[in-house]
Design an enzyme around this catalytic site. Sequence first.
Site, PDB file in Angstrom:
ATOM      1  N   TYR A  87     -13.796   1.485  -0.183  1.00 27.42           N
ATOM      2  CA  TYR A  87     -14.604   0.295   0.069  1.00 27.42           C
ATOM      3  C   TYR A  87     -14.437  -0.333   1.450  1.00 27.42           C
ATOM      4  O   TYR A  87     -15.418  -0.693   2.092  1.00 27.42           O
ATOM      5  CB  TYR A  87     -14.306  -0.766  -0.999  1.00 27.42           C
ATOM      6  CG  TYR A  87     -14.922  -2.118  -0.719  1.00 27.42           C
ATOM      7  CD1 TYR A  87     -16.305  -2.287  -0.718  1.00 27.42           C
ATOM      8  CD2 TYR A  87     -14.129  -3.220  -0.439  1.00 27.42           C
ATOM      9  CE1 TYR A  87     -16.877  -3.526  -0.447  1.00 27.42           C
ATOM     10  CE2 TYR A  87     -14.702  -4.462  -0.170  1.00 27.42           C
ATOM     11  CZ  TYR A  87     -16.065  -4.607  -0.174  1.00 27.42           C
ATOM     12  OH  TYR A  87     -16.627  -5.822   0.099  1.00 27.42           O
ATOM     13  N   GLY A 112     -12.587  -8.789   8.736  1.00 29.43           N
ATOM     14  CA  GLY A 112     -12.082 -10.153   8.698  1.00 29.43           C
ATOM     15  C   GLY A 112     -13.033 -11.094   9.391  1.00 29.43           C
ATOM     16  O   GLY A 112     -13.462 -10.818  10.511  1.00 29.43           O
ATOM     17  N   CYS A 148      -3.717   3.712   2.491  1.00 29.67           N
ATOM     18  CA  CYS A 148      -4.498   2.942   1.510  1.00 29.67           C
ATOM     19  C   CYS A 148      -5.780   3.686   1.143  1.00 29.67           C
ATOM     20  O   CYS A 148      -6.708   3.794   1.948  1.00 29.67           O
ATOM     21  CB  CYS A 148      -4.856   1.576   2.098  1.00 29.67           C
ATOM     22  SG  CYS A 148      -6.005   0.654   1.067  1.00 29.67           S
ATOM     23  N   CYS A 202      -3.220  -0.058  -6.726  1.00 30.78           N
ATOM     24  CA  CYS A 202      -4.124  -0.955  -7.455  1.00 30.78           C
ATOM     25  C   CYS A 202      -4.740  -0.263  -8.668  1.00 30.78           C
ATOM     26  O   CYS A 202      -5.298  -0.927  -9.538  1.00 30.78           O
ATOM     27  CB  CYS A 202      -5.175  -1.560  -6.534  1.00 30.78           C
ATOM     28  SG  CYS A 202      -5.887  -0.432  -5.367  1.00 30.78           S
ATOM     29  N   CYS A 207      -7.546  -7.048   7.985  1.00 33.48           N
ATOM     30  CA  CYS A 207      -7.739  -7.506   9.353  1.00 33.48           C
ATOM     31  C   CYS A 207      -8.147  -6.306  10.195  1.00 33.48           C
ATOM     32  O   CYS A 207      -7.977  -5.160   9.783  1.00 33.48           O
ATOM     33  CB  CYS A 207      -6.443  -8.068   9.932  1.00 33.48           C
ATOM     34  SG  CYS A 207      -5.869  -9.557   9.110  1.00 33.48           S
ATOM     35  N   CYS A 245      -1.652   5.665  -0.966  1.00 37.97           N
ATOM     36  CA  CYS A 245      -1.299   4.597  -1.893  1.00 37.97           C
ATOM     37  C   CYS A 245      -2.468   4.419  -2.851  1.00 37.97           C
ATOM     38  O   CYS A 245      -3.622   4.419  -2.445  1.00 37.97           O
ATOM     39  CB  CYS A 245      -1.061   3.295  -1.129  1.00 37.97           C
ATOM     40  SG  CYS A 245      -0.767   1.893  -2.237  1.00 37.97           S
ATOM     41  N   CYS A 264      -2.797  -5.859  -4.940  1.00 35.32           N
ATOM     42  CA  CYS A 264      -2.248  -5.176  -3.765  1.00 35.32           C
ATOM     43  C   CYS A 264      -1.275  -6.102  -3.061  1.00 35.32           C
ATOM     44  O   CYS A 264      -1.538  -7.285  -2.904  1.00 35.32           O
ATOM     45  CB  CYS A 264      -3.384  -4.815  -2.811  1.00 35.32           C
ATOM     46  SG  CYS A 264      -2.803  -4.145  -1.246  1.00 35.32           S
ATOM     47  N   ASN A 270      -2.429  -5.878  11.294  1.00 38.90           N
ATOM     48  CA  ASN A 270      -3.222  -5.589  10.103  1.00 38.90           C
ATOM     49  C   ASN A 270      -2.256  -5.081   9.041  1.00 38.90           C
ATOM     50  O   ASN A 270      -1.570  -4.089   9.262  1.00 38.90           O
ATOM     51  CB  ASN A 270      -4.270  -4.516  10.427  1.00 38.90           C
ATOM     52  CG  ASN A 270      -5.060  -4.040   9.221  1.00 38.90           C
ATOM     53  OD1 ASN A 270      -5.622  -2.957   9.245  1.00 38.90           O
ATOM     54  ND2 ASN A 270      -5.126  -4.832   8.171  1.00 38.90           N
ATOM     55  N   GLY A 271      -2.215  -5.801   7.909  1.00 39.18           N
ATOM     56  CA  GLY A 271      -1.308  -5.406   6.835  1.00 39.18           C
ATOM     57  C   GLY A 271      -0.589  -6.614   6.287  1.00 39.18           C
ATOM     58  O   GLY A 271      -1.015  -7.754   6.503  1.00 39.18           O
TER      59      GLY A 271
END
Length: 473
Positions: free
Chosen positions: A249, A35, A243, A443, A9, A440, A389, A109-110
Amino acid sequence: MFDKLHEECGVFGIFGHPEAANMTYLGLYALQHRGQESAGIAASDGTKVRISRAMGYVADTFDAATLADLPGSLAIGHVRYSTAGESKLSNAQPILIDCAHGQIALCHNGNLVNARELRDELVQQGSIFQSNSDTEVILHLYARSKAPSVEGAIVESIAQVQGAFSLGMLTRDRLIAVRDPHGFRPLALGRLGDAVVIASETCAMDLIGATYERDIEPGEVLIVSADGIKSIKPFPPAPISQCIFEHVYFARPDSIVFGRSVNEVRTDLGRVLAREQPVDADVIVPVPDSGVCAAMGFAEESGIPLRMGLIRNHYVGRTFIQPQSSIRHFGVKVKLNPVRSILDGRRVVLVDDSIVRGTTSRKIVGMVRAAGAKEVHVRISCPPTISPCYYGVDTPSREELIAATHTLDEIRDFLEADSVAYLSLEGLLSTVQSEQGKYCRSCYTGQYPVEFPRDEASYLQLALKLDKEVVAK
Ligand code: SF4
């Protein structure tokens, strides 16, 4: 249509600008890539918070009349991709409530990892939820807080949630920004003259002519009011887990995220990839748009020329309906077209930023071969994606992630490529080292910095539920 992890988001906020809603509209325009399912703005004129939300793109959601109905000098806005909760208007944000502490609007967002647990407790105690998004839990906690001040109630409510959250909040006379103690998702602070701006990415500040000042720090609560800016850090410190996929990306390449230029990081990823996974070839071809920066870095490092051998049609919307057709792979073909003069007879290095299921990559390799390529070598500018994730990114189940279920040779065979190679985790981390520290990368590793409480995954998509069982073993 493309086989990618989906964005989360986007959050925007502004305090002290006479056209706050208009600025927020522009900011959301710049954050649209984060989003596309719904968009919303809440604005305050100092006496009342008003809100407008709708499903769809920012451009389709607001017009001059809607924005004129949002007067005032402070506003927040949100673009949403549904990471938790269904795609419907009641889940659109900001969410506005009126409670004992007054009106407050919230955008997030999250993804909260203990939202289900808290929600069940609240429902048992009589709370009635309007949406099924995890974000609403924060507002219920806020409304129930007995803290004597708005600030105290915000801190008290947020102290109870866990997981990933970058928040923009708006009261009648205050803009509040919060970033979770792990700092999963980005949130930047900037200035536009005397006005204060917050945004998920700095590209939103560029569009309105604001200047990026710094990131909201992990664990920081920033309160902007007529008295100025107040920063507090009321939560216990936690290991930083920004992240890394924002750099790989999600974020726009013209943004600064976690203190680093996304474009520079992505180009570096391509350079390191070229050093780690060199290949004899005639031409480097990016998969547009996701592979462009890394392909430029790969070309620079390898000395092999970069050519745009795949052209993207930018006018294909998300609502494209696949017609009954005998044309195979129509979905990808409508979006990408190969340039035969670049590919015919050449040994091609196809550079992209990630492979999720592998289905689109397979079609693209086939497309490049059909245009006459002699060899097709796939190079991916991040490590194999092997785990879903839980922190605000829509990921398929582990079973669907090709790198979780296939060896490298099997992936090569599935894609029908001559070779496939990924960037190493060490290579990825080497490009993002910064003073702000740690990232993090769950993934790529399956090691999660914030675990789920029991049964929590059932609140999320079935894919995550399945995966939790795997993680728990
Ligand atoms: S698991 Fe991957 S996508 Fe999710 S926050 Fe961590 S690095 Fe980002």
